[in-house]
Design a protein around this motif. Structure first.
Motif, PDB file in Angstrom:
ATOM      1  N   ASN A  97      41.950  44.647  34.786  1.00 43.28           N
ATOM      2  CA  ASN A  97      41.788  43.551  35.738  1.00 43.28           C
ATOM      3  C   ASN A  97      43.081  43.206  36.466  1.00 43.28           C
ATOM      4  O   ASN A  97      43.045  42.499  37.470  1.00 43.28           O
ATOM      5  CB  ASN A  97      41.273  42.296  35.019  1.00 43.28           C
ATOM      6  CG  ASN A  97      40.779  41.235  35.987  1.00 43.28           C
ATOM      7  OD1 ASN A  97      40.011  41.543  36.911  1.00 43.28           O
ATOM      8  ND2 ASN A  97      41.187  39.993  35.792  1.00 43.28           N
ATOM      9  N   GLU A 376      39.213  40.315  39.243  1.00 39.64           N
ATOM     10  CA  GLU A 376      38.158  39.335  39.004  1.00 39.64           C
ATOM     11  C   GLU A 376      38.754  38.067  38.405  1.00 39.64           C
ATOM     12  O   GLU A 376      39.851  38.083  37.854  1.00 39.64           O
ATOM     13  CB  GLU A 376      37.105  39.916  38.037  1.00 39.64           C
ATOM     14  CG  GLU A 376      36.391  41.154  38.568  1.00 39.64           C
ATOM     15  CD  GLU A 376      35.394  41.702  37.567  1.00 39.64           C
ATOM     16  OE1 GLU A 376      35.388  41.211  36.416  1.00 39.64           O
ATOM     17  OE2 GLU A 376      34.638  42.616  37.920  1.00 39.64           O
ATOM     18  N   ALA A 387      40.046  35.099  41.016  1.00 37.07           N
ATOM     19  CA  ALA A 387      40.038  36.469  41.544  1.00 37.07           C
ATOM     20  C   ALA A 387      40.941  36.530  42.768  1.00 37.07           C
ATOM     21  O   ALA A 387      40.981  35.608  43.585  1.00 37.07           O
ATOM     22  CB  ALA A 387      38.623  36.871  41.917  1.00 37.07           C
TER      23      ALA A 387
END
Length: 515
Positions: A97, A376, A387
């Protein structure tokens, strides 16, 4: 009239963009945004953002707001991680991420640095570059480059012997010489070689672009305004920076391609990879660009960061003569006094390794590194990370955490030596000095070898002490650094003296053997 119209349009677009962003970053129920300095309406924390040495400001914020600090500029969230715990959790454990990069409008889009592996978005295009780079610079390949690094170090020692006052320039040449030879097969001719100057100019422009906090980073719509528009001086800067970036990437690459055509090229990263392309029946799209880009990144990073580390070491030695004496005693016990250190000596030189680790920690070359981006929305200890947030690891704060590194402002290599079964503190090379997670620098092993052999060799050959003026008064070298993505000690003076006639003979002999 036209100027006023553009100004009104820009204002309206700004209000729309900020409003939209504010809706997107609203935290889910049961969570909250991380704490941080209170901003103003619309512009957010634009007035709070530091204009220089941002890592120090962010570290100070941590004492008030905690390990994770939130600021917002025109609705764009910026998250600063000031602890090893936070960077390990987000950049390592949740790396998928946080492996992305923000757009970096000024550097990538306006100055043309999008080809830089370190700046690329997390994508298949990045993976292709990373794979090629890793294959050439992985740890098991390092012995292939030791001879080149030893030759560059031999030149450095001779230059320090002949012209010690120019030590900073000699060290910059040393860092560039090894990487230029390995990547392009190019041998530096003089201390002010054209390619050394070329990368130096490009780095200065890049550092300003990345750390300048240009408004266009937060309002990308501004990239479309013309350079003549009031307040658009950043466009002129970008145009000049794009020229130096293009020269740095293209000129050595095209020169080597011509050498290949002439049959005069030597084996190196570029020649080997271009040769490999000829053997592929189906050539991946833009594969030659991948070679060119990886070579340019190695040329850029291998020159700048290594030089910063070695000059920082010189500064530390001037301030710590007892540490220098201890290191030289270890070198004499292992290497003797009539030859120069070699990589084969490294397993027996634990204190030299400790000095390198402490140099990386004491004043890290990249105190903030390159920013990450959250793909995200995420939650860390009840704090919401929206995000698309820019997420920065404050390497300087991490490596000066006194709970991990006691007396963090002192230069203490012994903290990295095993003593009475005491657990060693985390290795700076792993926990931030070369970046984090999937975006950690793939050339770090080469850089560490280059810095190690330079440090070991300088200590074996010279006494480093504070300079004195014409009246015999000591000139204190200030522990002060430049600003930027990669920082360097500000100019200072040293006294560099050969340790013996045997060492002088060894330096001369090693330098002559290269010819």
């Amino acid at each position: 009239m036209f100027d006023h119209l553009l100004a009104v349009i820009s204002l309206v677009l700004t209000l729309i963009i900020v409003g939209y962003r504010r809706l997107r970053i609203y935290p889910p129920h049961g969570t909250k945004l991380p704490p941080g300095p209170k901003g103003l309406p619309i512009v957010g924390n634009v007035l709070d953002m530091p204009k220089e040495t941002a890592w120090l400001t962010y570290a100070n914020w941590a004492t008030t707001y905690g390990e994770v600090v939130y600021v917002e500029v025109f609705g764009s969230p910026l998250i600063i991680l000031n602890s090893m715990k936070a960077t390990a959790e987000l950049f390592e454990k949740r790396s998928a991420n946080y492996a992305d990069r923000p757009p970096m409008v000024m550097a990538n889009e306006l100055m043309g640095w999008g080809w830089n592996l370190g700046h690329m978005r997390y994508s298949d295009w990045w993976r292709r570059h990373r794979k090629m780079f890793h294959q050439f610079f992985q740890p098991r390949s390092l012995p292939n480059y030791h001879e080149v690094q030893l030759e560059a170090t031999s030149t450095l020692l001779r230059q320090l012997l002949d012209k010690p006052d120019g030590f900073s320039q000699h060290i910059l040449q040393h860092a560039a010489a090894a990487i230029l030879r390995v990547v392009y097969g190019y041998d530096i001719k003089t201390s002010h070689d054209f390619y050394v100057s070329l990368v130096d100019e490009a780095v200065k422009d890049l550092m300003h672009a990345v750390t300048g906090l240009f408004l266009v980073e937060f309002l990308p719509v501004l990239k479309h305004i013309p350079a003549w528009f009031p307040g658009a001086n950043f466009k002129k800067q970008a145009n000049l920076g794009a020229i130096s970036a293009g020269k740095m990437r293209d000129m050595p690459f095209e020169s080597l391609k011509q050498s290949i055509a002439d049959g005069t090229a030597v084996s190196c990263f570029v020649s080997e990879n271009l040769e490999a392309l000829k053997d592929k029946e189906i050539l991946p799209e833009n594969e030659e660009d991948v070679v060119k880009n990886c070579a340019g990144v190695a040329y850029l990073a291998g020159s700048d960061t290594t030089a910063s580390v070695v000059v920082s070491f010189m500064l530390a030695m001037a301030h710590n003569p007892d540490i220098q004496s201890r290191a030289q005693a270890e070198l004499e016990a292992v290497v003797g006094t009539s030859r120069l250190p070699d990589f084969a000596d490294r397993p027996m030189l634990s204190y030299i390794d400790a000095i390198l680790s402490e140099t990386l920690r004491w004043n890290p070359a990249a105190p903030l590194g390159v920013p990450h981006r959250s793909v995200e929305g995420d939650i860390y200890e009840g704090m919401y990370i929206p995000a698309g947030s820019v997420v920065m690891g404050n390497t300087w704060a991490i490596l000066h955490d006194e709970s991990v590194y006691p007396e963090p402002f002192e230069f203490k290599p012994e903290r990295f030596l095993r003593q009475n079964g005491k657990q060693l503190p985390p290795d700076p090379a792993i926990v931030g000095a070369f970046g984090f997670g999937r975006r950690i620098c793939p050339g770090r092993h080469f850089a560490m070898d280059a810095a190690w052999i330079a440090i070991a060799s300088i200590l074996a050959c010279f006494k480093i002490s504070k300079a004195v003026d014409e009246n015999g008064n000591v000139i204190e070298p200030a522990i002060a650094y430049t600003d930027g993505l990669v920082i360097h000690p500000k100019p200072f003076k040293l006294q560099i003296t050969p340790r013996s006639q045997d060492i002088i003979n060894a330096i001369r002999s090693a330098d002559e053997s290269k010819k």
